[in-house]
Write a protein that holds these residues in place. Sequence first.
Motif, PDB file in Angstrom:
ATOM      1  N   THR A 193       0.663  -0.930   0.172  1.00  0.00           N
ATOM      2  CA  THR A 193       0.037   0.133  -0.168  1.00  0.00           C
ATOM      3  C   THR A 193       0.951   1.406   0.205  1.00  0.00           C
ATOM      4  OG1 THR A 193      -1.493  -1.118   1.407  1.00  0.00           O
ATOM      5  CG2 THR A 193      -1.677   1.474   1.490  1.00  0.00           C
ATOM      6  N   LEU A 194       1.715   0.930   0.619  1.00  0.00           N
ATOM      7  CA  LEU A 194       3.165   2.099   0.820  1.00  0.00           C
ATOM      8  C   LEU A 194       3.167   2.647  -0.578  1.00  0.00           C
ATOM      9  CD1 LEU A 194       3.710   1.965   4.341  1.00  0.00           C
ATOM     10  CD2 LEU A 194       2.570   3.614   3.764  1.00  0.00           C
ATOM     11  N   CYS A 195       3.711   1.474  -0.785  1.00  0.00           N
ATOM     12  CA  CYS A 195       5.154   1.623  -1.781  1.00  0.00           C
ATOM     13  C   CYS A 195       4.577   2.315  -3.051  1.00  0.00           C
ATOM     14  CB  CYS A 195       5.880   0.480  -2.227  1.00  0.00           C
ATOM     15  SG  CYS A 195       6.783   0.115  -1.054  1.00  0.00           S
ATOM     16  N   ASN A 196       3.341   1.884  -3.463  1.00  0.00           N
ATOM     17  CA  ASN A 196       2.477   1.780  -4.600  1.00  0.00           C
ATOM     18  C   ASN A 196       1.558   3.417  -4.156  1.00  0.00           C
ATOM     19  OD1 ASN A 196       2.418  -0.519  -5.819  1.00  0.00           O
ATOM     20  ND2 ASN A 196       1.577  -1.808  -4.232  1.00  0.00           N
ATOM     21  N   HIS A 197       1.933   3.964  -3.625  1.00  0.00           N
ATOM     22  CA  HIS A 197       0.511   5.128  -3.379  1.00  0.00           C
ATOM     23  C   HIS A 197       1.395   6.132  -3.803  1.00  0.00           C
ATOM     24  CE1 HIS A 197      -1.020   8.763  -0.650  1.00  0.00           C
ATOM     25  NE2 HIS A 197      -1.943   8.112  -0.417  1.00  0.00           N
ATOM     26  N   GLU A 198       0.588   7.161  -4.341  1.00  0.00           N
ATOM     27  CA  GLU A 198       1.293   8.281  -5.711  1.00  0.00           C
ATOM     28  C   GLU A 198       1.854   9.726  -4.447  1.00  0.00           C
ATOM     29  OE1 GLU A 198      -2.965  10.666  -6.231  1.00  0.00           O
ATOM     30  OE2 GLU A 198      -1.286   9.936  -7.872  1.00  0.00           O
ATOM     31  N   MET A 199       1.700   9.364  -3.511  1.00  0.00           N
ATOM     32  CA  MET A 199       2.642  10.028  -3.021  1.00  0.00           C
ATOM     33  C   MET A 199       3.893  10.158  -2.262  1.00  0.00           C
ATOM     34  SD  MET A 199      -1.100  12.444  -1.314  1.00  0.00           S
ATOM     35  CE  MET A 199      -0.284  13.491  -0.536  1.00  0.00           C
ATOM     36  N   ILE A 200       3.694   8.687  -2.179  1.00  0.00           N
ATOM     37  CA  ILE A 200       4.928   8.377  -0.837  1.00  0.00           C
ATOM     38  C   ILE A 200       6.369   7.985  -2.301  1.00  0.00           C
ATOM     39  CG2 ILE A 200       6.239   6.207  -0.327  1.00  0.00           C
ATOM     40  CD1 ILE A 200       4.089   7.664   1.613  1.00  0.00           C
ATOM     41  N   ASP A 201       7.314   8.511  -1.403  1.00  0.00           N
ATOM     42  CA  ASP A 201       8.201   8.998  -2.548  1.00  0.00           C
ATOM     43  C   ASP A 201       8.896   7.580  -2.157  1.00  0.00           C
ATOM     44  OD1 ASP A 201       7.884  11.568  -3.949  1.00  0.00           O
ATOM     45  OD2 ASP A 201       7.948  12.761  -1.903  1.00  0.00           O
ATOM     46  N   ALA A 202       9.658   7.942  -0.948  1.00  0.00           N
ATOM     47  CA  ALA A 202      10.911   6.546  -0.463  1.00  0.00           C
ATOM     48  C   ALA A 202       9.986   6.023   1.418  1.00  0.00           C
ATOM     49  CB  ALA A 202      11.718   7.600   0.296  1.00  0.00           C
ATOM     50  N   VAL A 203      10.506   4.691   1.068  1.00  0.00           N
ATOM     51  CA  VAL A 203      10.630   4.188   2.359  1.00  0.00           C
ATOM     52  C   VAL A 203      11.139   3.242   3.018  1.00  0.00           C
ATOM     53  CG1 VAL A 203       9.340   1.394   3.037  1.00  0.00           C
ATOM     54  CG2 VAL A 203       8.332   3.030   1.091  1.00  0.00           C
ATOM     55  N   GLN A 204      11.757   3.540   4.225  1.00  0.00           N
ATOM     56  CA  GLN A 204      12.923   3.549   5.237  1.00  0.00           C
ATOM     57  C   GLN A 204      12.128   2.725   6.273  1.00  0.00           C
ATOM     58  OE1 GLN A 204      15.595   4.568   5.104  1.00  0.00           O
ATOM     59  NE2 GLN A 204      16.748   3.590   6.953  1.00  0.00           N
ATOM     60  N   ILE A 205      12.619   0.940   6.514  1.00  0.00           N
ATOM     61  CA  ILE A 205      12.090  -0.021   7.465  1.00  0.00           C
ATOM     62  C   ILE A 205      12.570   0.225   8.750  1.00  0.00           C
ATOM     63  CG2 ILE A 205      11.163  -2.357   7.385  1.00  0.00           C
ATOM     64  CD1 ILE A 205      11.316  -1.873   4.566  1.00  0.00           C
ATOM     65  N   VAL A 206      12.237   0.118  10.151  1.00  0.00           N
ATOM     66  CA  VAL A 206      12.654  -0.416  10.598  1.00  0.00           C
ATOM     67  C   VAL A 206      13.021  -1.350  10.964  1.00  0.00           C
ATOM     68  CG1 VAL A 206      13.327  -0.304  13.899  1.00  0.00           C
ATOM     69  CG2 VAL A 206      13.247   1.748  11.720  1.00  0.00           C
ATOM     70  N   ALA A 207      13.486  -2.367  11.102  1.00  0.00           N
ATOM     71  CA  ALA A 207      14.068  -4.434  11.053  1.00  0.00           C
ATOM     72  C   ALA A 207      15.112  -4.453  12.008  1.00  0.00           C
ATOM     73  CB  ALA A 207      13.177  -4.307   9.878  1.00  0.00           C
ATOM     74  N   THR A 252      12.799  -9.689  -0.434  1.00  0.00           N
ATOM     75  CA  THR A 252      12.484 -10.679  -1.085  1.00  0.00           C
ATOM     76  C   THR A 252      10.782  -9.850  -1.893  1.00  0.00           C
ATOM     77  OG1 THR A 252      13.995 -12.101  -0.408  1.00  0.00           O
ATOM     78  CG2 THR A 252      11.632 -13.054  -1.452  1.00  0.00           C
ATOM     79  N   GLU A 253      10.019  -9.593  -0.658  1.00  0.00           N
ATOM     80  CA  GLU A 253       8.693  -9.898  -0.799  1.00  0.00           C
ATOM     81  C   GLU A 253       8.613  -8.208  -0.941  1.00  0.00           C
ATOM     82  OE1 GLU A 253       5.886 -11.339   1.626  1.00  0.00           O
ATOM     83  OE2 GLU A 253       7.140 -13.449   1.513  1.00  0.00           O
ATOM     84  N   ALA A 254       8.871  -7.430  -1.446  1.00  0.00           N
ATOM     85  CA  ALA A 254       9.103  -6.160  -1.208  1.00  0.00           C
ATOM     86  C   ALA A 254       8.311  -5.773  -2.880  1.00  0.00           C
ATOM     87  CB  ALA A 254      10.353  -4.500  -0.343  1.00  0.00           C
ATOM     88  N   PRO A 255       7.401  -5.361  -2.931  1.00  0.00           N
ATOM     89  CA  PRO A 255       6.816  -4.874  -3.975  1.00  0.00           C
ATOM     90  C   PRO A 255       8.234  -3.580  -5.330  1.00  0.00           C
ATOM     91  CG  PRO A 255       5.582  -3.415  -2.644  1.00  0.00           C
ATOM     92  CD  PRO A 255       6.333  -3.850  -1.985  1.00  0.00           C
ATOM     93  N   ALA A 256       8.256  -3.929  -6.135  1.00  0.00           N
ATOM     94  CA  ALA A 256       9.050  -3.864  -7.411  1.00  0.00           C
ATOM     95  C   ALA A 256       8.567  -1.452  -6.995  1.00  0.00           C
ATOM     96  CB  ALA A 256       9.207  -3.701  -8.857  1.00  0.00           C
ATOM     97  N   GLY A 257      10.106  -0.609  -8.269  1.00  0.00           N
ATOM     98  CA  GLY A 257       9.482   0.009  -7.986  1.00  0.00           C
ATOM     99  C   GLY A 257      10.692   0.992  -7.216  1.00  0.00           C
ATOM    100  N   GLY A 258      11.337   0.170  -6.601  1.00  0.00           N
ATOM    101  CA  GLY A 258      12.525   1.097  -6.128  1.00  0.00           C
ATOM    102  C   GLY A 258      12.121   1.950  -5.277  1.00  0.00           C
ATOM    103  N   LYS A 259      11.153   2.002  -4.644  1.00  0.00           N
ATOM    104  CA  LYS A 259      11.028   3.141  -3.718  1.00  0.00           C
ATOM    105  C   LYS A 259      12.159   3.148  -1.843  1.00  0.00           C
ATOM    106  CE  LYS A 259       6.995   5.338  -4.854  1.00  0.00           C
ATOM    107  NZ  LYS A 259       5.433   5.764  -4.835  1.00  0.00           N
ATOM    108  N   LEU A 260      12.123   1.820  -1.778  1.00  0.00           N
ATOM    109  CA  LEU A 260      12.835   1.001  -0.408  1.00  0.00           C
ATOM    110  C   LEU A 260      14.054   1.585  -0.284  1.00  0.00           C
ATOM    111  CD1 LEU A 260      13.026  -1.057   1.963  1.00  0.00           C
ATOM    112  CD2 LEU A 260      13.179  -2.105   1.132  1.00  0.00           C
ATOM    113  N   LYS A 261      14.400   2.576   0.173  1.00  0.00           N
ATOM    114  CA  LYS A 261      15.239   3.510   0.374  1.00  0.00           C
ATOM    115  C   LYS A 261      16.803   2.282   0.942  1.00  0.00           C
ATOM    116  CE  LYS A 261      17.549   7.690  -0.764  1.00  0.00           C
ATOM    117  NZ  LYS A 261      17.408   7.706  -2.041  1.00  0.00           N
TER     118      LYS A 261
END
Length: 229
Positions: A38-52, A62-71
């Motif tokens: 949902t976050l990666c496919n949202h037009e207003m979200i430019d980047a995603v940072q994950i605490v893990a 491996t499961e993250a959506p394609a598109g390069g938003k995972l920073k």
Amino acid sequence: MNIALVLSGGLGTRIVSEVPKQYVTIRGKMIVTYTLETLCNHEMIDAVQIVADKGWWDAVVTEAPAGGKLKGFSSPGRNRQLSILNGLRDISKYADKDDIVLVHDAVRPFVSAELIADTINAAKGYDGAVPVLPLKDTVYFSEDGKSLTNTLERSKILAGQAPEAFVLGKYFEANEALSEDEILKLSGSAEPALLKGLRIATIPGDEKNFKITTNEDLDRFRKIVEKTY
């Protein structure tokens, strides 16, 4: 730029599971993956940072959506707010102080695109924005936890949800101004901002945007997914 900070470092001790609840697989995908889609496919979200935890980074990628938003990834802290601070430190390395950071829980997979947009938009003109829900039941206060002291005015008490949007620079400074011991006592993401005197707007929350905390929540999520997919 709008950056989503996804909190996926918790252990989820209230759920009986071999893995933390955010990594439980339902219908072939981890719970965190539903949230990231949902976050990666949202037009207003430019980047995603994950605490893990580092041991889960490969699985998430491996499961993250394609598109390069995972920073990138950040390390978990001793509590939720320290995890947020770790994420803010990493985000500040590539984002501007006037950008918006959207703090969200990996275990709120039913966040809607509309709520994401509304939260970001509501932060404009303020220092941040938080979706809230009114309380339906009578609210009491107990001084000793054993007997009722008085009734609280329900109309003035709100239940907060995520995502929560903040102006990055101001929110980062508000968190950095606190010691680790002070942060360990906090109970909500907006509390550092309120302690700093920042203006935080409220918007209507979404009942469907529930947090998976217990086994009952997990069963509820599973049933909804099985009907939807």
